[in-house]
Design a protein around this motif. Sequence first.
Motif, short mmCIF file in Angstrom:
data_model
loop_
_atom_site.label_atom_id
_atom_site.label_comp_id
_atom_site.label_asym_id
_atom_site.label_seq_id
_atom_site.Cartn_x
_atom_site.Cartn_y
_atom_site.Cartn_z
N THR A 177 47.66 31.31 47.36
CA THR A 177 46.64 31.55 46.40
C THR A 177 46.76 32.71 45.57
N LEU A 178 46.96 33.66 46.17
CA LEU A 178 47.38 34.99 45.58
C LEU A 178 48.71 34.98 44.52
N VAL A 179 49.57 34.39 45.65
CA VAL A 179 50.83 34.54 44.90
C VAL A 179 50.89 33.45 43.40
N THR A 180 50.05 32.55 43.76
CA THR A 180 49.86 31.72 42.29
C THR A 180 49.34 32.25 41.08
N GLY A 181 48.30 33.01 41.68
CA GLY A 181 47.50 33.99 40.42
C GLY A 181 48.11 34.90 39.91
N LEU A 182 49.12 35.55 40.92
CA LEU A 182 50.26 36.57 40.29
C LEU A 182 51.09 36.06 39.42
N VAL A 183 51.89 34.90 39.69
CA VAL A 183 52.73 34.22 38.93
C VAL A 183 51.91 34.03 37.34
N PHE A 194 45.25 28.90 40.58
CA PHE A 194 45.11 29.06 39.07
C PHE A 194 43.75 29.79 38.73
N LEU A 195 42.77 29.64 39.29
CA LEU A 195 41.58 30.40 39.10
C LEU A 195 41.70 31.72 39.42
N ALA A 196 42.58 32.19 40.27
CA ALA A 196 42.93 33.60 40.67
C ALA A 196 43.58 34.18 39.36
N GLY A 197 44.54 33.34 39.04
CA GLY A 197 45.41 33.73 37.61
C GLY A 197 44.51 33.97 36.63
N THR A 198 43.34 33.23 36.48
CA THR A 198 42.51 33.37 35.27
C THR A 198 41.85 34.50 35.44
N PHE A 199 41.22 34.95 36.56
CA PHE A 199 40.71 36.26 36.66
C PHE A 199 41.47 37.33 36.56
N LEU A 200 42.52 37.26 36.96
CA LEU A 200 43.65 38.56 36.66
C LEU A 200 44.00 38.40 35.25
N VAL A 201 44.06 37.48 34.40
CA VAL A 201 44.58 37.53 33.03
C VAL A 201 43.22 37.83 32.14
N GLY A 202 42.05 37.30 32.57
CA GLY A 202 41.10 37.55 31.51
C GLY A 202 40.09 38.79 31.90
N LEU A 203 40.07 39.43 33.06
CA LEU A 203 38.99 40.27 33.27
C LEU A 203 39.68 41.51 33.62
N LEU A 235 53.45 35.92 34.13
CA LEU A 235 53.99 35.42 32.85
C LEU A 235 53.14 35.69 31.60
N VAL A 236 51.91 35.59 31.71
CA VAL A 236 51.05 36.02 30.58
C VAL A 236 51.02 37.49 30.36
N ARG A 237 50.98 38.21 31.30
CA ARG A 237 50.99 39.76 31.00
C ARG A 237 52.30 40.17 30.41
#
Length: 704
Positions: free
Chosen positions: A483-489, A437-446, A493-495
């Motif tokens: 970790t990567l897969v969860t971040g990409l999911v 989820f932290l990885a997803g936060t980075f990908l979505v917000g940065l 979804l958000v993107r």
Amino acid sequence: MAGAVPGARSARWVVGVVLASFAGVYVLAAPSRTEGPVQAGAAIVLVLAVLLAQFVRVVPRWRTRRALTWSLPAQAAAAYTGVVAFGTSAGILGFVLGSLLLAGARPAAACVLASAALAGAPYGGTRADVTITCLLTGLVVYGLVRLADRADDVAAARLPLTVAAVERERLRIAAELDEGLGDGLRAVSAGSRRALDRPAEIADVLAVARRSLNRARTAAADLRSMSLAPEVAAARALLEAADVRAEVREGHREPLGPAGALLATVLREAVTDVVRAGSARTCLIATSERDGVVGLRVVNDGVRTAERGADGLEEAAERVRAAGGAFSAGLGEDGRFAVEAAVAAGERPVSLPDRTAYRLSLALLAAVLAGFSVKGLLAVPWGPLWPAAAAGLAVISAVQLLWAGRGRPRWWPPVLAVLSFAPVAVFGKAWVGVAGFLAGTFLVGLPAWAAVPLVAASMAAVGLAARTLGLGTAAVVNHVISTLVTGLVVYGLVRLARLVRDLRAAGEELARAATVQERLRAARDLHDLLGHSLAAILLKCELARRLAGADPGRARKELAEVVDMAEQARGDLRAATGGDAELALDAEAASARSVLTAAGVEVETVLGHPDLDARTSAVLGTVLREAVTNVLRHSAATRSTIATGQDGGAVWLVVENDGLDPEAPRTAPGAGIGNLTTRLAAAGGTLSARADGKGCFRLEARIG
């Protein structure tokens, strides 16, 4: 998809990357779950076959009826073969589950989920874990493909939505104008026919014609003023003509409707006062829109006292306040005089809200968060720490949803980082997966340059934590990739939801712009076409009234022309509410000569233009109409010249008259010149209008 806009194409790329990362987990796990390279290779081929079958539903040009028919059975066969024969995790059945959900086969999807639960989970897993993984995979597949389809639908619908918005505006304008102007023109036509034999009724026709002309001018002004942007442009031109440096900051959305008309009135009055005072050097015009309220601010440095600055603005202030708005005028701390008005925007003429895709995205993200949280809690032994683990996962899920849905405060990523890694010391491997989820936060917000290194660092930290906890190599690799897969999911979804939202906003903006253009086109046609016709009718009626006693035959002739003009005006009204007018330059030149002669203006016509195409002839005919209207309304001309010709590849029209008073004060330009400039620019032409300082005014239009 051929012809897809960039946003829609990027949606497909996002789906492809996320689904490929899902499949990558099973590819990397194949060597540890099989015996020998041959079996591992076969398992990998089957996983890729499952992914390829999924792409049939992702890539539009692959999505033929035949491909959709065979892809689902082939995908199911590959997935079940991998699970049964080669030990692939039953979680891969989530791809089949997602395909069935997309096909609307929910009972079959439930059977696939049940079969995943029955297949169990090797390597110390649980049936519940595999079942949740299968369900989450299916939901993610379903959600991503649906969101990508929605992006395509929104992109494809922009043009039809724009056309529909213009058509609605056109019908609205037609209904409004026909009720007043249409009835008036019919009354003029019928009254003129009756007056052919009963001259006493000419006065009634005159009254109707005068009311119709006023209605046409008012309707044109209202249509134009309901969009504030043209008024801002006109104000800027007026200020610059008065040697006042104008600065414009537009922060509102068009069209505005009644709010625009009110603020346009304030703007005109405020700028007129600035020009009238003649002491300003700079003037700021700023518009804004926030929380459904549209604001206007006009600031100038030419007023020394608040009382003097507010003089002449009382009527505008009353109208704004009567509409429930706010109005103020006074000197600021910097010594400049500011006029401020704010009005509720009200219902938008164009509003195409659609939050379905965004809600779907957040709902799926919530389901994914809940699923991963349940998986983590299954690994936490029941005891005093279990409620703490549940509370921690709930907090992480809530912060993640808020981050994706409402805003992105800068302090959330550090908080999530602490919550993702600190509890590992207490809960062990049950908490290692939270870093996704932290990885997803980075990908979505940065931005990518910051997100990619941080995601890599998170994956490395997860690997180190897993190794420290004594997990085997296969488990460490699984946690790192997960970790990567969860971040990409999370990112996918958000993107995708934001892509759909942005595409929708772009379509709405396009529809707004088209509606504004349609409104301005109708205003131009009312002013340029119908305004001329009604002015000419009024002139002819007045002439017939004067001739009724002295020369009845001439009066009847003038009235007969009024009947023809009224029919032409009805055609102009139809043109104003539905398209271009069918004008011809030669016919307009003959009409102009007749109208000007009736007004006592000596007319010289020198027509030397070649054969013109319909569009060029219509545009120049419109220019001539407006020029003649200006001669009748704004001058005391005794002579006028109408000339046409060709210069190289350009066709030109010149209209001159001697009715300009060189001593008259400079006034704000009317809408006519601006309308004509717009028309000519659309036809590749130019317009110039100038006085020679000796009482003559020259208007020249060139096309080509």
